[in-house]
Design an enzyme around this catalytic site. Structure first.
Site, short mmCIF file in Angstrom:
data_model
loop_
_atom_site.label_atom_id
_atom_site.label_comp_id
_atom_site.label_asym_id
_atom_site.label_seq_id
_atom_site.Cartn_x
_atom_site.Cartn_y
_atom_site.Cartn_z
CE LYS A 201 -2.15 -2.34 -4.90
NZ LYS A 201 -3.30 -2.57 -4.18
N GLY A 254 -3.16 7.90 -6.81
CA GLY A 254 -3.37 7.94 -5.51
C GLY A 254 -3.25 8.90 -4.55
CB SER A 255 -2.55 9.28 -1.11
OG SER A 255 -1.62 8.26 -0.65
CB THR A 256 0.36 13.62 -2.02
OG1 THR A 256 -0.65 14.51 -3.01
CG2 THR A 256 1.58 14.26 -2.24
CD GLU A 257 0.99 8.92 3.94
OE1 GLU A 257 -0.30 9.12 3.75
OE2 GLU A 257 1.44 8.37 4.84
CB VAL A 258 0.96 6.19 -1.52
CG1 VAL A 258 1.44 4.91 -2.05
CG2 VAL A 258 0.51 5.72 -0.16
N GLY A 259 2.12 8.48 -3.29
CA GLY A 259 3.10 8.95 -4.70
C GLY A 259 4.45 9.30 -4.43
CD GLU A 276 -2.74 12.50 -13.23
OE1 GLU A 276 -3.08 13.23 -12.48
OE2 GLU A 276 -2.39 12.69 -14.52
CB CYS A 310 -8.41 13.14 -7.22
SG CYS A 310 -8.72 13.01 -8.88
CD GLU A 407 -6.88 14.07 -1.49
OE1 GLU A 407 -6.00 13.45 -1.24
OE2 GLU A 407 -7.42 14.26 -2.63
P1 NAP Z 1 -3.40 5.42 -1.81
O1 NAP Z 1 -3.43 4.92 -0.14
O2 NAP Z 1 -2.36 6.11 -1.99
O3 NAP Z 1 -3.54 4.12 -2.40
C1 NAP Z 1 -3.40 4.06 -4.03
C2 NAP Z 1 -2.97 2.87 -4.42
O4 NAP Z 1 -1.65 2.69 -4.11
C3 NAP Z 1 -3.39 1.68 -3.86
O5 NAP Z 1 -3.58 0.45 -5.10
C4 NAP Z 1 -2.80 1.04 -2.66
O6 NAP Z 1 -2.94 -0.15 -2.34
C5 NAP Z 1 -1.40 1.30 -3.36
N1 NAP Z 1 -0.31 1.65 -2.35
C6 NAP Z 1 -0.27 1.99 -1.11
N2 NAP Z 1 1.00 1.80 -0.60
C7 NAP Z 1 1.79 1.62 -1.66
C8 NAP Z 1 3.15 1.41 -1.53
N3 NAP Z 1 3.79 1.54 -0.59
N4 NAP Z 1 3.81 0.82 -2.74
C9 NAP Z 1 2.72 0.52 -3.73
N5 NAP Z 1 1.63 0.84 -3.75
C10 NAP Z 1 1.08 1.44 -2.57
O7 NAP Z 1 -4.94 6.19 -2.19
P2 NAP Z 1 -6.41 5.90 -1.84
O8 NAP Z 1 -6.59 5.88 -0.70
O9 NAP Z 1 -6.39 4.39 -2.68
O10 NAP Z 1 -7.28 6.78 -3.09
C11 NAP Z 1 -7.26 7.97 -2.58
C12 NAP Z 1 -6.31 8.87 -2.82
O11 NAP Z 1 -5.91 8.95 -4.55
C13 NAP Z 1 -6.58 10.44 -2.75
O12 NAP Z 1 -5.35 11.08 -2.24
C14 NAP Z 1 -6.92 11.05 -4.05
O13 NAP Z 1 -7.00 12.41 -4.10
C15 NAP Z 1 -6.02 10.26 -4.87
N6 NAP Z 1 -6.40 10.24 -6.38
C16 NAP Z 1 -6.24 11.13 -7.31
C17 NAP Z 1 -6.60 11.20 -8.63
C18 NAP Z 1 -5.68 12.06 -9.66
O14 NAP Z 1 -5.95 11.59 -10.89
N7 NAP Z 1 -5.05 12.82 -9.21
C19 NAP Z 1 -7.74 10.38 -9.03
C20 NAP Z 1 -8.15 9.71 -8.02
C21 NAP Z 1 -7.67 9.62 -6.67
P3 NAP Z 1 -4.09 -0.48 -1.03
O15 NAP Z 1 -5.22 -0.30 -1.74
O16 NAP Z 1 -3.72 -2.01 -0.80
O17 NAP Z 1 -3.73 0.35 -0.13
#
Ligand code: NAP
Ligand code: MG
Length: 503
Positions: A201, A254-259, A276, A310, A407
């Site tokens: 996804k 993705g974000s720590t919150e969603v993670g 991650e 990230c 962040e």
């Molecule tokens: P995000 O809001 O956490 O979303 C990431 C993914 O999770 C999206 O596909 C999102 O769908 C999905 N998602 C959201 N809520 C969910 C839930 N309750 N259950 C299952 N999936 C859910 O992050 P983002 O804003 O897209 O990306 C930015 C974040 O990613 C930053 O915190 C960044 O640091 C982190 N990141 C980390 C790395 C690493 O390798 N450590 C690399 C890149 C980015 P939607 O798109 O529909 O919201």
């Protein structure tokens, strides 16, 4: 297949995007699926704010279809019996196809995410192909161990044992929008090398290149159902994928919150999970460094990809003697950067990914000002309909200020001075995150002394944000669980079976 036309209006003076048709469907079991559960999700061009496509909003029904397809492909299809060399060959073929369609993929990525075309070409397409080839090589190099056992009974019976690595099964992969094609490859390449099947996804903002990649997966010859791409919202499509009992493992970036949400939900089904997550990575400049290099490096560390990285170097710590010079140098660079369309070769800073994210970053800039921060450069949104934010340099904030701790994921850096190396360590580690850090110094002894003391999954020295498929990558602390890339990533996609034989 349904298609939306693409307008290049708003990229005035820029290379006109020459794009093929955008598919407004998901790819499940090798077939396009257009129906979602509700209103389709609009996809935007962040440089202009125009809608460029509508994607299905997958709900539990569509997620179930995709998981069942992946389940069948894993449990009973030709994929299951394919020799490792077959998986290797298919991944190599996919890498070739990604390169052959590189121009199209890069343009699609720039249109959909706003990033500079050169970054889309170099980092998403070219290094994406490199990642696929690297992981292709691992398909034929997965090994177990032969074990000697000491079980003493019954008398006269001896035992031999081995470990047998096996693919974990159906992988649910959920990725963010900052490097949409590369993130998709980071998930599917090791999963396929290990013999898993995938339901991916992408982020709702940036599904287009992942969908095109899934078509290339089929063209390469992977059986239908081995890679499925579903589109839609995280709270619905993503959550349904994480909750589905047919999924064996969740791979999330993705974000720590969603993670954290995903980690908890995955644990309910005892799914394997790798995370991650976010970062607030420090850039630590020592007073013996090459100043020009450090200034350029600090700018690239935070402004690359508009700070939507990230490991972005969002906290800058400079030793006192050099502080004024480095921070002024960085502010001058920031103030001189050209904002514009990612298609325009003169552009240095593209738009952020969405109006919502632009607002979030601008809100943080407001919070920084309210917390008493001084804006040395930037601080405003860009002009026009695109989602631009000026490269911004803050000083004068306390270590407990929100914009030092949280962040932002945008082109905003907070600079602070330090006295001793002990102070630098305290400041650098004073964070919930631990993804990356860079040290800028020419003194090997000081650098070697600092490396073990900084809490981060990756430490760069005189560089920042450099990644390689052979270098494990992941977070300490709240930046995640598990390591991607290198040999380490295979552990995320393999179960280890122990086999004990009496003779
Ligand atoms: P995000 O809001 O956490 O979303 C990431 C993914 O999770 C999206 O596909 C999102 O769908 C999905 N998602 C959201 N809520 C969910 C839930 N309750 N259950 C299952 N999936 C859910 O992050 P983002 O804003 O897209 O990306 C930015 C974040 O990613 C930053 O915190 C960044 O640091 C982190 N990141 C980390 C790395 C690493 O390798 N450590 C690399 C890149 C980015 P939607 O798109 O529909 O919201
Ligand atoms: Mg989101």
């Amino acid at each position: 297949m349904p298609a939306a036309s693409v307008s290049s209006a708003g990229h005035a003076g820029a290379d006109r995007p020459e794009l093929g048709a955008i598919r407004e469907s998901m790819l499940i079991d090798g077939k396009p699926v257009r129906e979602g559960q509700g209103e389709p999700v609009a996809v935007y061009d962040p440089a202009t704010g125009q809608v460029i496509a509508h994607q299905p909003d997958a709900g539990p029904v569509q997620i179930d279809l995709a998981v069942q397809a992946a389940r069948r492909a894993f449990d009973s299809g030709p994929w299951r019996g394919m020799l490792p060399a077959g998986r290797e060959r298919l991944l190599l073929k996919l890498a070739d196809l990604v390169e052959q369609h590189g121009n199209e993929l890069a343009r699609l990525e720039t249109l959909n995410s706003g990033k500079l075309l050169g970054v889309a070409q170099g980092l998403e397409v070219e290094s994406g192909a490199q990642w696929l080839r690297y992981m292709a090589g691992w398909a034929t190099k997965i090994t177990g161990d032969t074990l000697s056992l000491s079980i003493p009974f019954p008398p006269g019976v001896r035992y031999s044992a081995q470990t047998l690595p096996q693919p974990v099964g159906v992988v649910g992969a959920i990725i963010p929008w900052n490097f949409p094609l590369l993130m998709a490859i980071w998930k599917i390449a090791p999963a396929l090398a290990a013999g898993c099947t995938v339901v991916l996804k992408p982020a709702e903002e940036t599904p287009l290149t992942a969908l095109r990649l899934a078509e290339l997966v089929l063209e390469a010859g992977f059986p239908p159902g081995v890679v499925n791409v579903v589109t839609g919202r995280g709270e619905t499509a993503g959550a349904a994928l994480v909750a589905h009992p047919g999924v064996d493992k969740i791979a999330f970036t993705g974000s720590t919150e969603v993670g954290k949400l995903i980690g908890r939900a995955a644990m309910d089904g005892m799914k394997r999970v790798s995370l991650e997550l976010g970062g607030k990575s420090p850039v630590i400049v020592l007073d013996d460094c090459d100043v020009d290099r450090a200034v350029q490096g600090a700018a690239a560390a935070i402004f690359f990809n508009q700070g939507q990285v990230c490991t972005a170097g969002s906290r800058l710590y400079v030793q006192k003697g050099l502080y004024a010079k480095v921070v002024q140098g960085l502010a001058d660079l920031a103030a001189g950067m050209t904002l514009g369309s990612g298609f325009d070769p003169a552009t240095q800073v593209g738009p952020l990914v969405s109006a919502r994210h632009q607002k979030r970053v601008m809100d943080y800039i407001g919070i920084g000002r309210a917390e008493g921060g001084r804006v040395l450069a930037g601080g405003g949104a860009g002009e026009g309909a695109g989602y631009f934010v000026q490269p911004t340099v803050f000083t004068g904030l306390r270590p407990d200020a929100r914009i030092v701790r949280e962040e932002i994921f945008g082109p905003v850096v907070v600079a602070q001075p330090f006295d001793s190396l002990d102070d630098a360590v305290l400041l650098a580690n004073d964070s919930a995150f631990g993804l990356g850090a860079s040290l800028w110094s020419n003194d090997l002894a000081r650098v070697q002394g600092l490396i073990p003391r900084i809490d981060a999954g990756t430490i760069w020295v005189n560089t920042h944000n450099m990644l390689d498929p052979n270098m494990p990558f992941g977070g300490f602390k709240q930046s995640g669980i598990g390591r991607e890339h290198g040999r380490a990533v295979l552990d995320l996609y393999l179960e280890k079976k122990s086999v004990c034989m009496a003779y």
